[in-house]
Design an enzyme around this catalytic site. Structure first.
Site: not given
Ligand code: DX5
Ligand code: ZN
Length: 217
Positions: A143, A174, A32, A36, A67, A7, A65, A34, A136
Site C-alpha cells: 500500500g 487499485d 477490498h 498477498m 495476489m 482496502s 483481490h 488484499d 492496477m
Molecule cells: C496493492 C493492493 C492495493 C493497495 C491499495 O498491492 O492491491 O489494494 O493496498 O493501497 P493504496 O491505496 O495505499 O495504494
Molecule cells: Zn487490491
C-alpha cells in the site's frame, strides 16, 4: 455509479472491525480484501481466516483481490456470505478460464486483475467470463505507492472495449487512489475505486463521503 472499496490492508489490524466503521463513514460500498502470498508479490498480508473474522461485523460485501499463485486451491476459502467479487491476476493464473469458472461456480462474481505492464490485449479471451476487470495503478505488493498515470489511458481504452463488445463488467482501479485523482479516474471510466492509505490514513473521511455520496452519482 462510483463505488468506494476501502482496502483493509491499510487499516489498523488490531482493531479491524472498528476500522470497518471508518470505511462505512467514508461511503464504502465494498470492503477490498488484499491477499498477498510473498511469491506472486513480494509481501505477505493475511488469508481467509482474517477476512472471516469480519463476518457479522459488517453488511458490506467483500471484494477479494487475490495476489497469489495457485489461486484455484484457495478460492473456496474466500467464499462467504459476504463475498461478492473474487479477483485473480492474469499474470498468476496459467489456466485463467478455469480459475474464473471456479469462482463463478462457487457463487462469487469473477474478476481479473492486470498489473501496470500487462496489456489489455491479454484479456481478449476472458472478457465474456468476468464481472470485473481490476486495473492496477501501482505494482501490487504494498500500500501507499504512487499512482501510475498511465493507468488512466488504460481505463479509457478498457471502457471503449466494453462498449464496443456490449459488455457490462465493472472497471476497478487499485493503487494510489486519492481524492485528487478520483474525479479524473471517474471521467476515464472507473466504476470501483480502491483506496487504502489515503482513506485509512486520513483523520477525517468527509471528503470521501462527499465524493461517493449516492445522490451525487
Ligand atoms: C496493492 C493492493 C492495493 C493497495 C491499495 O498491492 O492491491 O489494494 O493496498 O493501497 P493504496 O491505496 O495505499 O495504494
Ligand atoms: Zn487490491
Amino acid at each position: 455509479m462510483a463505488i468506494l472499496a476501502p482496502s483493509i490492508l491499510a487499516a489498523d489490524f488490531s482493531v479491524l472491525a472498528e476500522e470497518l466503521g471508518k470505511a462505512g463513514r467514508a461511503g464504502a460500498g465494498l470492503i477490498h480484501v488484499d491477499v498477498m502470498d510473498g511469491h506472486f508479490v513480494p509481501n505477505i498480508s493475511f488469508g481467509a481466516g482474517v477476512m472471516k473474522c469480519l463476518l457479522g461485523k459488517t453488511s458490506l460485501p467483500f471484494d477479494v483481490h487475490l495476489m497469489i499463485e495457485n489461486a484455484d486451491l484457495h478460492i473456496p476459502d474466500f467464499v462467504t456470505e459476504n463475498t461478492e467479487y473474487i479477483t485473480v491476476h492474469q499474470e498468476a493464473c496459467p489456466h485463467l478460464n478455469r480459475s474464473l469458472a471456479l469462482i463463478r461456480a462457487s457463487g462469487a462474481k469473477p474478476g481479473v486483475a492486470l498489473n501496470p505492464a500487462t496489456p489489455l490485449s491479454t484479456l481478449e479471451c476472458v472478457l465474456l467470463d468476468v464481472d470485473l476487470v481490476l486495473i492496477m495503478s501501482v505494482n501490487p505488493g504494498f500500500g501507499g505507492q504512487k499512482f501510475l498515470a498511465s493507468s488512466l489511458e488504460k481505463i479509457r481504452r478498457l471502457k471503449g472495449m466494453r462498449e464496443e463488445k456490449g459488455l457490462a463488467f465493472r472497471i476497478e482501479v487499485d493503487g494510489g487512489v486519492n481524492l485528487e485523482n478520483a474525479a479524473e479516474l471517474a471521467a476515464a471510466g472507473a466504476d470501483i475505486f480502491v483506496a487504502g492509505s489515503a482513506l485509512f490514513g486520513a483523520e477525517n473521511v468527509n471528503g470521501w463521503a462527499k465524493f461517493f455520496d449516492r445522490s451525487q452519482n
